[in-house]
Design a protein around this motif. Sequence first.
Motif, PDB file in Angstrom:
ATOM      1  N   ALA A 135       2.258   1.800  -3.359  1.00  0.00           N
ATOM      2  CA  ALA A 135       1.222   2.250  -4.295  1.00  0.00           C
ATOM      3  C   ALA A 135       0.906   3.731  -4.086  1.00  0.00           C
ATOM      4  O   ALA A 135       0.751   4.487  -5.045  1.00  0.00           O
ATOM      5  CB  ALA A 135      -0.036   1.412  -4.122  1.00  0.00           C
ATOM      6  N   ILE A 136       0.813   4.144  -2.826  1.00  0.00           N
ATOM      7  CA  ILE A 136       0.502   5.546  -2.528  1.00  0.00           C
ATOM      8  C   ILE A 136       1.602   6.457  -3.075  1.00  0.00           C
ATOM      9  O   ILE A 136       1.339   7.465  -3.735  1.00  0.00           O
ATOM     10  CB  ILE A 136       0.370   5.755  -0.994  1.00  0.00           C
ATOM     11  CG1 ILE A 136      -0.786   4.942  -0.418  1.00  0.00           C
ATOM     12  CG2 ILE A 136       0.261   7.230  -0.641  1.00  0.00           C
ATOM     13  CD1 ILE A 136      -2.136   5.566  -0.503  1.00  0.00           C
ATOM     14  N   PHE A 155       1.455   6.497  -6.809  1.00  0.00           N
ATOM     15  CA  PHE A 155       0.270   7.234  -7.275  1.00  0.00           C
ATOM     16  C   PHE A 155       0.505   8.742  -7.245  1.00  0.00           C
ATOM     17  O   PHE A 155       0.159   9.456  -8.174  1.00  0.00           O
ATOM     18  CB  PHE A 155      -0.929   6.855  -6.401  1.00  0.00           C
ATOM     19  CG  PHE A 155      -2.116   7.769  -6.533  1.00  0.00           C
ATOM     20  CD1 PHE A 155      -2.841   7.829  -7.716  1.00  0.00           C
ATOM     21  CD2 PHE A 155      -2.505   8.580  -5.467  1.00  0.00           C
ATOM     22  CE1 PHE A 155      -3.926   8.680  -7.839  1.00  0.00           C
ATOM     23  CE2 PHE A 155      -3.592   9.426  -5.591  1.00  0.00           C
ATOM     24  CZ  PHE A 155      -4.299   9.475  -6.779  1.00  0.00           C
ATOM     25  N   LEU A 207       0.831  -1.202   0.000  1.00  0.00           N
ATOM     26  CA  LEU A 207       0.000   0.000   0.000  1.00  0.00           C
ATOM     27  C   LEU A 207       0.873   1.263   0.000  1.00  0.00           C
ATOM     28  O   LEU A 207       0.612   2.211  -0.743  1.00  0.00           O
ATOM     29  CB  LEU A 207      -0.932  -0.004   1.220  1.00  0.00           C
ATOM     30  CG  LEU A 207      -1.789   1.249   1.394  1.00  0.00           C
ATOM     31  CD1 LEU A 207      -2.773   1.399   0.233  1.00  0.00           C
ATOM     32  CD2 LEU A 207      -2.548   1.240   2.711  1.00  0.00           C
TER      33      LEU A 207
END
Lengths: 478, 518
Positions: A57-58, A61, A54
């Motif tokens: 991914a953050i 992103f 996560l």
Amino acid sequence: MASGMQEKLYNPSLLSFFVYNPSFGPREGEEEKKILFYHPSDVEKNEKIRNVGLCEAIVQFTRTFCPTKPAKSLHTQKNRQFFFEAEDSFWIVMVHWCSCSVFLKPVDRFWSPEHSKHVFCKYSLIDTVYGAVLRQCYSMYKLFNGTFVRAMETGGVELLMQKLEKFFYRYLQTLHLQSCDLLDVFGGIAFFPLDKMTYLKIQSFVNRVEESLSLIKYTTFLYNDQLIWSGLEQDDMRILYKYLTTSLFPRHSEPELAGRDSPLRPEVAGNLLHYGRFLTGPANIKDPEAKFRFPRIFVNTKDSYEELHLIVYKAMSAAVCFMISASMELTREFCEQLDSLVGPQLTLLASDICEQYNVNRRISGPEKEPQFKFIYFNHMNLAEKSTIHMRKTASVSLTSVHPDLMKILGDINCDFARVDEDEEIIVKAMTDYWVVGKKSDQRELYVILNQKNANLIEVNEEVKRLCATQFNNIFFLD
Amino acid sequence: MAGDVHNKGVSWEVQQNGTLAPVDRLRNDRSESPTPGLVEGTEPGAGQESAMFVHAQSFEDLTADNEVPTETEPKGDSVLGESVEEEALCLAAEEKIQEDLHRSKEEDVCTEAWRSHRKHVFVLSEAGKPIYTRYGTEEALSSTMGVMMALVSVVEADKNIIRSIHADGYKVVFLRKTPLVLVGVSRTCQSDLELTRELQYIYYQIVSLLTLTQLNHIFQHKQNYDLRRLLAGSEHLTDNLLQMLDRDPGLLLSAVTCLPLASSTRDLVSSSLQAAKAKNLVFSILLAGDRLVTLVRKKDQYLHHMDLHLLFNLVGSSSSFREGEGWTPICLPKFNTAGFFHAHISYLEPASDLCLILVSTDREDFFNLSECKHRFLERLSRRSAYQALKEALKCPSYSVTQVGIPELRHFLYKSKSSGLYTSPELSLPYQSEEEQERLMGLYQYLHSRLHHPKRPLRSVYRCGETENLMAWVTSGFELYLCFSPLGTKALAVAAVNKLLRWIRKEEDRLFILSPLTY
């Protein structure tokens, strides 16, 4: 010393803390290799992988919107995560719960009488504070272990993982996250105010010692937990100062307070010539079994990358750090020589400073309980001064005002950080306290006033008076 | 489904609960110089008879989600309501042309220019399908929106909810409103709460076109549905709303501003509007540009300011209403998310700024409302009021110099009990769009500090290099002032008192003190 278990209970807000490098397990099925350290260690493997995923991914992103400045924190309903790319591709992540039960101590009748109780508080963490705490974790690691990359070069991933495990396992237990505040954002150094004569005495003392013991590369001098002289670079000094004042000194303050016959001060009893003693290294140099091993620290990691022995020597309230290249071996002879040279001089110097200090205090008159409390910080020399914080200890830094007011200071600090210009912000809290923030050039001043019925003009006058007495040579925007 | 607002849904009850105690106060209750101890309802600008709007006691009330999920099944036609499709289409026709004018959609989403927009807004479905983007095309952003949805789901898998991501200089805010997900990426200094509120506006804008019942129904039927098919042509409404959010203080303050008008004229206009009633008429609203002239409502029915802003947005973003009488279904989501109202929208004269909105519950009511408009116009023209109104239109605002406070550049004053605010026109140096948005940014900053969810403040004074700002909130009003950087604190304190006296003196003109009902 408190056991690990008790300490853990004291730190209920830390949910997890991990270090990873996304380039270590790029293929599917190898994700576990990315994880270099994970606290708490008993978390199930897949959950670790998911949490690291996560974060990756953050960060990835947010690069859609700004390739150079990725995410620094993630807010969710239950927790808050802070990301820090400590070294190229090496990420440190700290996850906090958003609420917990905290015990607020009654510290000052006048300032916070109504808050001495156990409360379940949903804390509003201030991002800048916990971002700074995370960076501090890395700096502290680096001070004692050097960079991640160096560890990789020396002993591969295995060595790095060992070092991380060894350091953070203990370090995380000593963090006191509830009491973190604006001072952690600044990471400043308190300087000891001194007259010129005494200052010159200290400098000549340092020069003499360095001259006689040529092995010594750097020296720093502190009195009463405040810095007087340092030969280190600012950034290295800032983290060493943090270590000394929040960890090393509080652990060793007891022997001086203990009575003469107390078993806590064995070595003083045997040495009547001076009060000097080693805070690092052997507890008693007369002991034939004593091992002359000192902690190693790493400084100037950006360029010369020096590894040093850290010798901390203290006499009464004066403490000196001597740093010697790690390639040298420190022998019993050297330590005895240092003890006999430094011990008597430092004892004398410490009592000189103490005398001087008391004279100054008498001149400035008896201390009245002031109507205000303040924090001052100078970005240029890292000087900080706080009348809000009572004292720093290993366990907790006590403040004398309500946490919400401290957070308002944090909010104002965030406002200042946004614009690069001189500003002044005055707010009145719902509790009718006035809070004033001033930023001028590289300096910041925060004042809390307990004059509930004052108006803006009176508050302004009060702060002007404070500036005139405490900071008369600094210009603040009016 | 037909506009069943009479259908006693749950949310209907919520809207008219007893917190809206009408403020009946005699005129002589009003003190000359209001003090902070002022009781709500006596501050300058407070209405005398009763409140016009659904009352939010505070800003926090509005952001709290007090909606009850509506489970109402649409009756009869279980497939996508044809009516919706049809209604969306009638909006679509004209907007297609506008779209080309307004939107520079063709922007490449990989450029620095695209990245550096001040505020991005994305709307997607729970399947990760793009529905709206403020800049660039939805197609080009479909993978980015897929990632957004993935992030939302991963966090939810942990029984948690993603709120926001913070980075240096910008933040990303998520709002989950089943069946939609809204994401804002902002480089402004607004707080998370304020950005979330803006996303809520966008969400309600979409609901106002479809109703929540329809929206739920569509996605229950087909999770993968491409909502852009239904919303085609309405993008400019969202674009325009986003621009309003950046520039219009009313949306920030949860309030509406009025056209300055002699109270005798306003009362005449109001009573003419009151007389032109019809059976199913719920609200009659007369606008002058983006300012309210008057609002007459059915007894016991209150309009939420958010719904009114959505109506403002509808009128402000379409030029078609100038060409004749418009008839459009609209859901007023704060009133009832389940049904449509039908709005008759027309300008009093083709070239005039005066726009009349008549809101009815009956979809067959067009001719009745058209008739109402004529009666209203007739009545208005018979008296001198129309001329006076047109005269007032020539100066729809006032200069800050009228207040007579040197160094005061601009201010916002909101009367909490009436939900109305007043502010002078923007003068130098805030006339360019860029400066206007910068000033709004400063007000947003003050607002977010005063209304901080955990640490609210009574007042803020900020001294900077370009201006000095002051904000003050009491139980009766909110006041935001912008001074030149030469202003002193003593001047600011004196200015507040002087300004409040001035507003009290002018309140007849600046506010609607006696709102009417049918």
